[in-house]
Design a protein around this motif. Sequence first.
Motif, mmCIF file in Angstrom:
data_model
loop_
_atom_site.group_PDB
_atom_site.id
_atom_site.type_symbol
_atom_site.label_atom_id
_atom_site.label_comp_id
_atom_site.label_asym_id
_atom_site.label_seq_id
_atom_site.Cartn_x
_atom_site.Cartn_y
_atom_site.Cartn_z
ATOM 1 N N ASN A 41 0.819 -1.215 0.000
ATOM 2 C CA ASN A 41 0.000 0.000 0.000
ATOM 3 C C ASN A 41 0.849 1.258 0.000
ATOM 4 N N ILE A 42 1.910 1.276 0.780
ATOM 5 C CA ILE A 42 2.765 2.464 0.835
ATOM 6 C C ILE A 42 3.482 2.668 -0.498
ATOM 7 N N ALA A 43 4.023 1.596 -1.059
ATOM 8 C CA ALA A 43 4.675 1.700 -2.371
ATOM 9 C C ALA A 43 3.666 2.093 -3.448
ATOM 10 N N HIS A 44 2.460 1.561 -3.359
ATOM 11 C CA HIS A 44 1.402 1.890 -4.317
ATOM 12 C C HIS A 44 1.070 3.386 -4.278
ATOM 13 N N LEU A 45 1.088 3.980 -3.097
ATOM 14 C CA LEU A 45 0.834 5.420 -2.994
ATOM 15 C C LEU A 45 1.934 6.228 -3.661
ATOM 16 N N GLN A 50 3.004 9.525 -8.550
ATOM 17 C CA GLN A 50 3.890 9.808 -9.684
ATOM 18 C C GLN A 50 3.140 9.682 -11.015
ATOM 19 N N LEU A 51 2.303 8.672 -11.128
ATOM 20 C CA LEU A 51 1.559 8.479 -12.375
ATOM 21 C C LEU A 51 0.513 9.573 -12.575
ATOM 22 N N LEU A 52 -0.238 9.883 -11.525
ATOM 23 C CA LEU A 52 -1.291 10.905 -11.639
ATOM 24 C C LEU A 52 -0.729 12.291 -11.924
ATOM 25 N N CYS A 53 0.422 12.589 -11.355
ATOM 26 C CA CYS A 53 0.951 13.949 -11.476
ATOM 27 C C CYS A 53 1.989 14.102 -12.578
ATOM 28 N N TYR A 54 2.882 13.166 -12.714
ATOM 29 C CA TYR A 54 3.984 13.313 -13.671
ATOM 30 C C TYR A 54 3.686 12.618 -15.009
ATOM 31 N N LYS A 55 3.362 11.344 -14.961
ATOM 32 C CA LYS A 55 3.147 10.629 -16.219
ATOM 33 C C LYS A 55 1.999 11.239 -17.022
ATOM 34 N N LEU A 56 0.891 11.554 -16.353
ATOM 35 C CA LEU A 56 -0.237 12.149 -17.073
ATOM 36 C C LEU A 56 0.067 13.569 -17.555
ATOM 37 N N ILE A 68 7.060 0.891 -10.739
ATOM 38 C CA ILE A 68 5.718 1.112 -11.282
ATOM 39 C C ILE A 68 5.059 -0.227 -11.598
ATOM 40 N N SER A 69 5.766 -1.120 -12.262
ATOM 41 C CA SER A 69 5.157 -2.397 -12.660
ATOM 42 C C SER A 69 4.829 -3.279 -11.459
ATOM 43 N N LYS A 70 5.548 -3.130 -10.364
ATOM 44 C CA LYS A 70 5.304 -3.947 -9.174
ATOM 45 C C LYS A 70 4.156 -3.426 -8.300
ATOM 46 N N PHE A 71 3.921 -2.107 -8.333
ATOM 47 C CA PHE A 71 2.999 -1.519 -7.354
ATOM 48 C C PHE A 71 1.874 -0.686 -7.961
ATOM 49 N N GLU A 127 -3.983 20.072 -11.393
ATOM 50 C CA GLU A 127 -4.709 20.325 -10.149
ATOM 51 C C GLU A 127 -5.711 19.206 -9.874
ATOM 52 N N ASP A 128 -6.410 18.750 -10.927
ATOM 53 C CA ASP A 128 -7.318 17.610 -10.772
ATOM 54 C C ASP A 128 -6.552 16.379 -10.271
ATOM 55 N N GLY A 129 -5.385 16.143 -10.845
ATOM 56 C CA GLY A 129 -4.564 14.999 -10.452
ATOM 57 C C GLY A 129 -4.132 15.086 -9.003
ATOM 58 N N ILE A 130 -3.740 16.273 -8.567
ATOM 59 C CA ILE A 130 -3.306 16.466 -7.182
ATOM 60 C C ILE A 130 -4.482 16.282 -6.224
ATOM 61 N N PHE A 131 -5.628 16.839 -6.558
ATOM 62 C CA PHE A 131 -6.816 16.682 -5.713
ATOM 63 C C PHE A 131 -7.240 15.216 -5.648
ATOM 64 N N PHE A 132 -7.270 14.543 -6.789
ATOM 65 C CA PHE A 132 -7.689 13.139 -6.790
ATOM 66 C C PHE A 132 -6.690 12.279 -6.033
ATOM 67 N N ASN A 133 -5.418 12.610 -6.110
ATOM 68 C CA ASN A 133 -4.408 11.852 -5.374
ATOM 69 C C ASN A 133 -4.700 11.883 -3.871
ATOM 70 N N ALA A 134 -5.155 13.019 -3.356
ATOM 71 C CA ALA A 134 -5.482 13.117 -1.928
ATOM 72 C C ALA A 134 -6.621 12.162 -1.577
ATOM 73 N N TYR A 135 -7.621 12.092 -2.428
ATOM 74 C CA TYR A 135 -8.735 11.151 -2.234
ATOM 75 C C TYR A 135 -8.206 9.716 -2.213
#
Length: 151
Positions: A41-45, A50-56, A68-71, A127-135
């Motif tokens: 769970n911690i690695a998944h976070l 990173q995916l929500l904010c940087y990759k997108l 990324i592939s593991k978590f 901003e959407d990515g950052i907000f959704f990440n908090a959720y």
Amino acid sequence: MQKQFDTLTQSRKLIINLIEEHTIEQLNKIPQGFKNNIAWNIAHLVVTQQLLCYKLSGLECAISDEMISKFQKGTSPTFTVSEAEFKKIKEQFLVLPSKLEEDYSKGIFKTYHEYTTSVNVTLSTIEDGIFFNAYHEGIHLGIILQLIKFV
């Protein structure tokens, strides 16, 4: 946005404080009725932020493709996270929110590839990515709290 960055930093410190006294065996334990563990769970976070904010945003993630592939979403732990690996995961977990805040302040997030999440929320901006990440982090905090009861 400052409140979002502060919330991310504080919630991650809370999670680390909650699990600090647990052994690596406890962090890797998958209790009956669960499909993952605290370490996953911690690695998944780390990976999801990173995916929500940087990759997108079309930017390079600060983590490895292997991590990324593991978590990433859809994976589950089929391996044991070593003490050394978990130490690195914890460092990333605590440091990367500050990097996100710094990068946001620098204005490096110029584009964003629209993405509809599994809960049918469409993200169109950083901003959407950052907000959704908090959720998303809140959901996993709840899962981690449940896992702690059974390890």
